[in-house]
Write an enzyme that holds these catalytic residues in place. Structure first.
Site, PDB file in Angstrom:
ATOM      1  N   CYS A 164       1.796  12.050  -8.428  1.00  0.00           N
ATOM      2  CA  CYS A 164       0.582  11.394  -7.494  1.00  0.00           C
ATOM      3  C   CYS A 164      -0.031  12.570  -6.431  1.00  0.00           C
ATOM      4  O   CYS A 164      -0.867  12.199  -5.726  1.00  0.00           O
ATOM      5  CB  CYS A 164       1.014  10.106  -7.191  1.00  0.00           C
ATOM      6  SG  CYS A 164       1.266   9.362  -8.503  1.00  0.00           S
ATOM      7  N   HIS A 304      -1.267   8.323   2.226  1.00  0.00           N
ATOM      8  CA  HIS A 304      -1.105   8.105   0.790  1.00  0.00           C
ATOM      9  C   HIS A 304      -0.764   6.606   0.475  1.00  0.00           C
ATOM     10  O   HIS A 304      -1.725   5.917  -0.750  1.00  0.00           O
ATOM     11  CB  HIS A 304       0.268   8.797   0.415  1.00  0.00           C
ATOM     12  CG  HIS A 304       0.644   8.733  -1.119  1.00  0.00           C
ATOM     13  ND1 HIS A 304      -0.216   9.229  -2.233  1.00  0.00           N
ATOM     14  CD2 HIS A 304       1.584   7.977  -1.713  1.00  0.00           C
ATOM     15  CE1 HIS A 304       0.413   8.954  -3.337  1.00  0.00           C
ATOM     16  NE2 HIS A 304       1.384   8.011  -3.047  1.00  0.00           N
ATOM     17  N   GLU A 315       6.006   6.117   4.753  1.00  0.00           N
ATOM     18  CA  GLU A 315       4.976   7.103   5.156  1.00  0.00           C
ATOM     19  C   GLU A 315       4.653   6.503   6.621  1.00  0.00           C
ATOM     20  O   GLU A 315       4.637   7.494   7.561  1.00  0.00           O
ATOM     21  CB  GLU A 315       3.934   6.684   4.232  1.00  0.00           C
ATOM     22  CG  GLU A 315       2.691   7.658   4.901  1.00  0.00           C
ATOM     23  CD  GLU A 315       1.547   7.591   3.913  1.00  0.00           C
ATOM     24  OE1 GLU A 315       0.611   8.647   4.124  1.00  0.00           O
ATOM     25  OE2 GLU A 315       1.356   6.831   3.062  1.00  0.00           O
ATOM     26  N   LYS A 336      -6.849   3.825  -1.058  1.00  0.00           N
ATOM     27  CA  LYS A 336      -6.447   3.238  -2.238  1.00  0.00           C
ATOM     28  C   LYS A 336      -6.575   1.495  -1.998  1.00  0.00           C
ATOM     29  O   LYS A 336      -6.621   1.161  -3.150  1.00  0.00           O
ATOM     30  CB  LYS A 336      -5.034   3.468  -2.381  1.00  0.00           C
ATOM     31  CG  LYS A 336      -4.717   4.838  -2.776  1.00  0.00           C
ATOM     32  CD  LYS A 336      -3.263   5.204  -3.096  1.00  0.00           C
ATOM     33  CE  LYS A 336      -2.853   6.574  -3.300  1.00  0.00           C
ATOM     34  NZ  LYS A 336      -3.223   7.758  -2.347  1.00  0.00           N
ATOM     35  N   HIS A 341      -4.963   3.049  -7.084  1.00  0.00           N
ATOM     36  CA  HIS A 341      -4.152   4.337  -6.875  1.00  0.00           C
ATOM     37  C   HIS A 341      -4.498   5.141  -8.379  1.00  0.00           C
ATOM     38  O   HIS A 341      -4.246   4.740  -9.696  1.00  0.00           O
ATOM     39  CB  HIS A 341      -2.609   4.144  -7.099  1.00  0.00           C
ATOM     40  CG  HIS A 341      -1.726   5.344  -6.912  1.00  0.00           C
ATOM     41  ND1 HIS A 341      -2.283   6.509  -6.757  1.00  0.00           N
ATOM     42  CD2 HIS A 341      -0.428   5.451  -6.819  1.00  0.00           C
ATOM     43  CE1 HIS A 341      -1.261   7.287  -6.645  1.00  0.00           C
ATOM     44  NE2 HIS A 341      -0.098   6.745  -6.510  1.00  0.00           N
ATOM     45  N   PHE A 400       6.023  10.535  -7.626  1.00  0.00           N
ATOM     46  CA  PHE A 400       7.291  10.201  -8.292  1.00  0.00           C
ATOM     47  C   PHE A 400       8.103  11.615  -8.502  1.00  0.00           C
ATOM     48  O   PHE A 400       7.525  12.689  -8.666  1.00  0.00           O
ATOM     49  CB  PHE A 400       7.033   9.882  -9.762  1.00  0.00           C
ATOM     50  CG  PHE A 400       6.712   8.381  -9.757  1.00  0.00           C
ATOM     51  CD1 PHE A 400       6.738   7.630  -8.499  1.00  0.00           C
ATOM     52  CD2 PHE A 400       6.891   7.541 -10.978  1.00  0.00           C
ATOM     53  CE1 PHE A 400       6.589   6.124  -8.550  1.00  0.00           C
ATOM     54  CE2 PHE A 400       6.611   6.357 -11.122  1.00  0.00           C
ATOM     55  CZ  PHE A 400       6.521   5.685 -10.032  1.00  0.00           C
TER      56      PHE A 400
END
Length: 414
Positions: A164, A304, A315, A336, A341, A400
């Protein structure tokens, strides 16, 4: 060694909020959600029945029936967004050295839907009926390859696969290529089209995605105490980057500048973020140092923030630790909440939204934020549109495997 300054001169978007930059940005400023119930396949047995699905997209109208059938949906999105970006940049390719024009466009999953469909054909109808185009339609480098072939761009071509964080990886590595004088122009970004039964079943069983099926538009809730996972989306975000000298020589309109890039690895877990955001902190710190600025010069952070429990918390804590007392001043926005996402497409799309924020002095709302989770460690996140004096922004993307990529963007100033 004098480094080339890198500017952004073209933008293109395929998104759940519209298939152009203007439409998406207008709807983002209005705080609209692009999430809806899935109508394209049966979700009866799935835990999650919603996604950010692209609508109003006509690949046959764009490419012709024959060409469209040769492309997986993620490639169609990438090429369509690249078409927009190249047109927006006003590139006159016939007058340019195509050996010095690169394409850095990636996808996290590639042609998953093509693979699933061809596996079904294999099982139902036998190996003789499997398409000879399966592999070239499926492999993740085909978005970059297709853009390169379509425009006969013979410079460096790369398809980063950093989950991502792909969009930021592509933009950051493209910036380095131009800085070093290896290319004049790079088409950069990411694309994804993996909303299908298989991916939703897997993410659902991993308890990674929201199951708030009764209210899809309220399902993506970054930093909210009631968040329960991300909402899967699809699309593409592509930008045109070029050296300042090259852009000025052709009198291009300049939308912004790429000041810095930082990358790191959590080296922690295949799917879980480092609980203290160590890798995120390293990538942000590196990007800011690469930009040659101090943390006090940052005005906005495009987080993110996928709407997962651990991810948003780690985060937010990384932001708090890096910026300290400054964190309460810096506006944080989570795209998002509206877009869902978009996986490998997220970074490119969010970079475009951040450039628009910097140009207009506007912080998009983080919708569905009803109660800010105190464990996230940040305070300056608004559920409403805000006007602000903005010059420099940071965009975070994490993937990931612990891949972290952060870019620093700014308004263009001579």
């Amino acid at each position: 060694m004098n480094m080339e300054r890198v500017v952004l001169t073209g933008m293109g978007v395929i998104s759940p909020l519209g298939n152009s930059v203007d439409e998406m940005w207008t709807r983002m400023k209005q705080g609209e959600s692009g999430i809806s119930r899935i109508e394209t396949f049966d979700t009866a047995r799935l835990k999650t029945k919603m996604a950010g699905v692209i609508s109003g997209f006509d690949p046959e109208g764009l490419f012709g029936r024959k060409e469209a059938r040769k492309m997986d949906r993620f490639v169609q999105f990438a090429v369509a967004a690249a078409d927009q970006a190249i047109s927006n940049a006003g590139l006159k390719l016939d007058e340019m050295d195509r050996d010095r024009i690169g394409v850095y466009v990636g996808s996290g999953i590639g042609g998953l839907s093509t693979l699933v469909e061809q596996d079904r054909i294999l099982r139902d109808r036998g190996p003789e009926r499997v398409s000879p185009m399966l592999v070239p339609m499926m492999i993740a480098n085909m978005a970059a390859a297709s853009i390169s072939i379509r425009y006969q761009l013979t410079g460096p071509t790369l398809a980063p696969v950093t989950a991502c964080s792909i969009g930021n990886t592509a933009i950051g590595e493209a910036m380095r290529l131009i800085r070093l004088g290896i290319a004049d122009v790079v088409i950069a970004g990411g694309a994804e089209a993996a909303v299908n039964e298989l991916s939703l079943a897997s993410f659902g069983n991993a308890q990674a995605i929201s199951s708030r099926n009764d209210d899809p538009k309220a399902a993506s809730r970054p930093f909210d105490t009631d968040r329960d996972g991300f909402v899967m989306s699809e699309g593409a975000g592509i930008v045109v980057l070029e050296s300042l000298a090259h852009a000025q020589k052709r009198n291009a309109e300049i939308y912004g500048e790429v000041l810095g890039y930082g990358a790191s690895s959590d080296a922690y877990h295949v799917v879980a973020t480092h609980p203290e955001g160590a890798g995120a902190l390293t990538a942000m710190r590196t990007a800011i140092a690469d930009a040659g600025i101090s943390p006090s010069e940052v005005d906005i952070i495009s987080a993110h923030a996928t709407s997962t429990g651990l991810g948003d918390r780690s985060e937010g804590q990384a932001i708090s630790r890096l910026f300290g007392e400054e964190a309460s001043r810096i506006a944080v926005t989570a795209n998002k909440s509206m877009l869902g996402h978009m996986l490998g497409a997220a970074g490119g799309v969010e970079a475009i939204a951040l450039i628009q924020s910097l140009r207009e002095g506007i912080v998009p709302p983080t919708i569905n934020l009803e109660q800010l989770d105190p464990e996230c460690g940040i305070t300056n996140v608004s559920s409403h549109l805000q006007s602000a004096s903005l010059r420099i922004g940071v965009s975070n993307s994490f993937g990931f495997g612990g891949h972290n990529a952060v870019i620093v963007l700014s308004r263009f100033e001579i």
